[in-house]
Design a protein around this motif. Structure first.
Motif, PDB file in Angstrom:
ATOM      1  N   GLY A 125       0.678  -8.710  -1.841  1.00 54.30           N
ATOM      2  CA  GLY A 125       0.786  -7.752  -2.933  1.00 54.30           C
ATOM      3  C   GLY A 125       0.498  -6.344  -2.450  1.00 54.30           C
ATOM      4  O   GLY A 125      -0.063  -6.145  -1.367  1.00 54.30           O
ATOM      5  N   ALA A 126       0.908  -5.393  -3.255  1.00 53.77           N
ATOM      6  CA  ALA A 126       0.669  -3.986  -2.937  1.00 53.77           C
ATOM      7  C   ALA A 126       0.194  -3.265  -4.186  1.00 53.77           C
ATOM      8  O   ALA A 126       0.799  -3.389  -5.252  1.00 53.77           O
ATOM      9  CB  ALA A 126       1.942  -3.326  -2.400  1.00 53.77           C
ATOM     10  N   ILE A 127      -0.889  -2.531  -4.039  1.00 55.04           N
ATOM     11  CA  ILE A 127      -1.403  -1.682  -5.114  1.00 55.04           C
ATOM     12  C   ILE A 127      -1.302  -0.244  -4.642  1.00 55.04           C
ATOM     13  O   ILE A 127      -1.733   0.088  -3.536  1.00 55.04           O
ATOM     14  CB  ILE A 127      -2.867  -2.027  -5.451  1.00 55.04           C
ATOM     15  N   ARG A 187      -2.486  -5.074   0.027  1.00 51.30           N
ATOM     16  CA  ARG A 187      -2.676  -3.715   0.524  1.00 51.30           C
ATOM     17  C   ARG A 187      -2.955  -2.764  -0.643  1.00 51.30           C
ATOM     18  O   ARG A 187      -2.370  -2.902  -1.712  1.00 51.30           O
ATOM     19  CB  ARG A 187      -1.422  -3.237   1.272  1.00 51.30           C
ATOM     20  N   VAL A 188      -3.830  -1.787  -0.410  1.00 47.73           N
ATOM     21  CA  VAL A 188      -4.166  -0.789  -1.430  1.00 47.73           C
ATOM     22  C   VAL A 188      -4.096   0.596  -0.801  1.00 47.73           C
ATOM     23  O   VAL A 188      -4.810   0.878   0.163  1.00 47.73           O
ATOM     24  CB  VAL A 188      -5.573  -1.015  -2.013  1.00 47.73           C
ATOM     25  N   ALA A 213       7.236   4.223  -3.618  1.00 53.49           N
ATOM     26  CA  ALA A 213       8.082   3.064  -3.328  1.00 53.49           C
ATOM     27  C   ALA A 213       7.934   2.625  -1.873  1.00 53.49           C
ATOM     28  O   ALA A 213       7.941   1.429  -1.566  1.00 53.49           O
ATOM     29  CB  ALA A 213       9.541   3.391  -3.647  1.00 53.49           C
ATOM     30  N   PHE A 214       7.793   3.585  -0.979  1.00 58.43           N
ATOM     31  CA  PHE A 214       7.565   3.267   0.433  1.00 58.43           C
ATOM     32  C   PHE A 214       6.281   2.465   0.606  1.00 58.43           C
ATOM     33  O   PHE A 214       6.258   1.425   1.271  1.00 58.43           O
ATOM     34  CB  PHE A 214       7.514   4.556   1.248  1.00 58.43           C
ATOM     35  N   LEU A 215       5.196   2.934  -0.001  1.00 63.70           N
ATOM     36  CA  LEU A 215       3.911   2.238   0.131  1.00 63.70           C
ATOM     37  C   LEU A 215       3.945   0.857  -0.504  1.00 63.70           C
ATOM     38  O   LEU A 215       3.214  -0.050  -0.083  1.00 63.70           O
ATOM     39  CB  LEU A 215       2.797   3.077  -0.497  1.00 63.70           C
ATOM     40  N   ASP A 245       7.605  -3.345   2.279  1.00 64.14           N
ATOM     41  CA  ASP A 245       7.196  -3.859   3.581  1.00 64.14           C
ATOM     42  C   ASP A 245       7.330  -2.815   4.679  1.00 64.14           C
ATOM     43  O   ASP A 245       6.844  -3.028   5.795  1.00 64.14           O
ATOM     44  CB  ASP A 245       8.035  -5.097   3.939  1.00 64.14           C
ATOM     45  N   ASP A 246       7.977  -1.690   4.396  1.00 61.20           N
ATOM     46  CA  ASP A 246       8.029  -0.603   5.373  1.00 61.20           C
ATOM     47  C   ASP A 246       6.631  -0.077   5.674  1.00 61.20           C
ATOM     48  O   ASP A 246       6.409   0.525   6.725  1.00 61.20           O
ATOM     49  CB  ASP A 246       8.903   0.543   4.857  1.00 61.20           C
ATOM     50  N   ALA A 247       5.701  -0.292   4.739  1.00 64.19           N
ATOM     51  CA  ALA A 247       4.313   0.150   4.918  1.00 64.19           C
ATOM     52  C   ALA A 247       3.388  -1.052   5.138  1.00 64.19           C
ATOM     53  O   ALA A 247       2.219  -1.018   4.755  1.00 64.19           O
ATOM     54  CB  ALA A 247       3.853   0.953   3.704  1.00 64.19           C
ATOM     55  N   ALA A 248       3.903  -2.095   5.762  1.00 63.54           N
ATOM     56  CA  ALA A 248       3.174  -3.360   5.884  1.00 63.54           C
ATOM     57  C   ALA A 248       1.843  -3.239   6.609  1.00 63.54           C
ATOM     58  O   ALA A 248       0.933  -4.035   6.378  1.00 63.54           O
ATOM     59  CB  ALA A 248       4.055  -4.402   6.583  1.00 63.54           C
TER      60      ALA A 248
END
Length: 264
Positions: free
Chosen positions: A143-145, A187-188, A233-235, A238-241
């Motif tokens: 997940g991404a926050i 990721r946060v 959107a980048f963060l 997965d570009d910001a994995a």
């Protein structure tokens, strides 16, 4: 109209929740995530018509979206918001904590309700929604926050003590929650916009069209909400994995200087 890509986007198959998604930066973020293929829950507190317009725009371009009312300053409503997102869109992979308010004023004349209301929505909403979503994200170990903060949280400005304090809290919270959630694959990160012409900073930019502020920005231009949305959107992707606990400024260089030009 924002056209969605013909090929599957980098967020295809994922579900995003954007708080305060009916207007301003939140609206731009919802559209950007949808353009990258995500299904989007557009949260609002009072702007039902605006939220419906965002949903309609996403659907007209071939995406999936739903408008969900909730006051994220209330923990129970934040819990219900996350539950409804999962139920109506089939999951949750991305949380964007964007909801915020401002009550600008000099510290000397600021009442307790002025700082408390700002803190409850700006930091409280971020805390409540993160707490509500983290169990689900931890369970799926992915997940991404993305927390929408501000350069005000790292610098100072006259009349912004309560707002800056709330954003400073979000920055610290971003770092700490990133550490706690990293081992669960969540990721946060935070985006720190500078001055963007939205309702939230309208008072600061009202004088002479904001010329005094613009003179103090190295790039001599205000941020466009779409520019903030693209970094968000980048963060989220997965570009910001390998990024977590990062605070990314989108401010035209404002945070890099102490100040230029004439005083405001």
């Amino acid at each position: 109209m924002t056209a969605l890509p013909q090929a599957p986007g980098r967020l295809s198959g994922r579900v995003a929740l954007v708080t305060g998604g009916s207007r301003g930066i939140g609206r731009a973020i919802a559209l950007a995530l949808a353009a990258d293929g995500a299904a989007v829950a557009v949260n609002y507190r009072s702007g039902s018509a605006e939220a419906a317009e965002v949903v309609a725009e996403i659907e007209a371009a071939g995406g999936r979206a739903v408008a969900l009312a909730a006051d994220v300053a209330e923990p129970a409503e934040a819990d219900a918001l996350v539950e409804r997102t999962i139920a109506e869109l089939g999951g949750l992979h991305i949380l964007v904590n964007n909801a915020g308010i401002a009550r600008d004023g000099l510290l000397y004349s600021m009442g307790p309700e002025d700082w408390l209301a700002v803190m409850r929505v700006n930091f409280g909403g971020t805390f409540n929604c993160t707490k509500a979503a983290m169990g689900h994200l931890m369970g799926q170990r992915a997940g991404a926050i993305v927390n929408i903060s501000s350069v005000m949280g790292e610098r100072g400005w006259t009349g912004e003590s309560n707002y800056a304090a709330s954003k400073g809290a979000i920055n610290a919270f971003t770092r700490c929650s990133a550490i706690e959630l990293a081992r669960f694959g969540v990721r946060v990160n935070a985006v720190l916009p500078g001055f963007a012409p939205t309702e939230l900073v309208g008072g600061l930019l009202a004088r002479e069209g904001g010329k005094g502020v613009k003179r103090q920005i190295p790039m001599r231009a205000f941020a466009r909400v779409e520019e903030v949305a693209r970094v968000t959107a980048f963060l989220a992707s997965d570009d910001a994995a390998y990024m977590t606990g990062s605070l990314m400024t989108v401010d035209g260089g404002a945070a890099a200087v102490l100040g230029v030009g004439a005083p405001l």
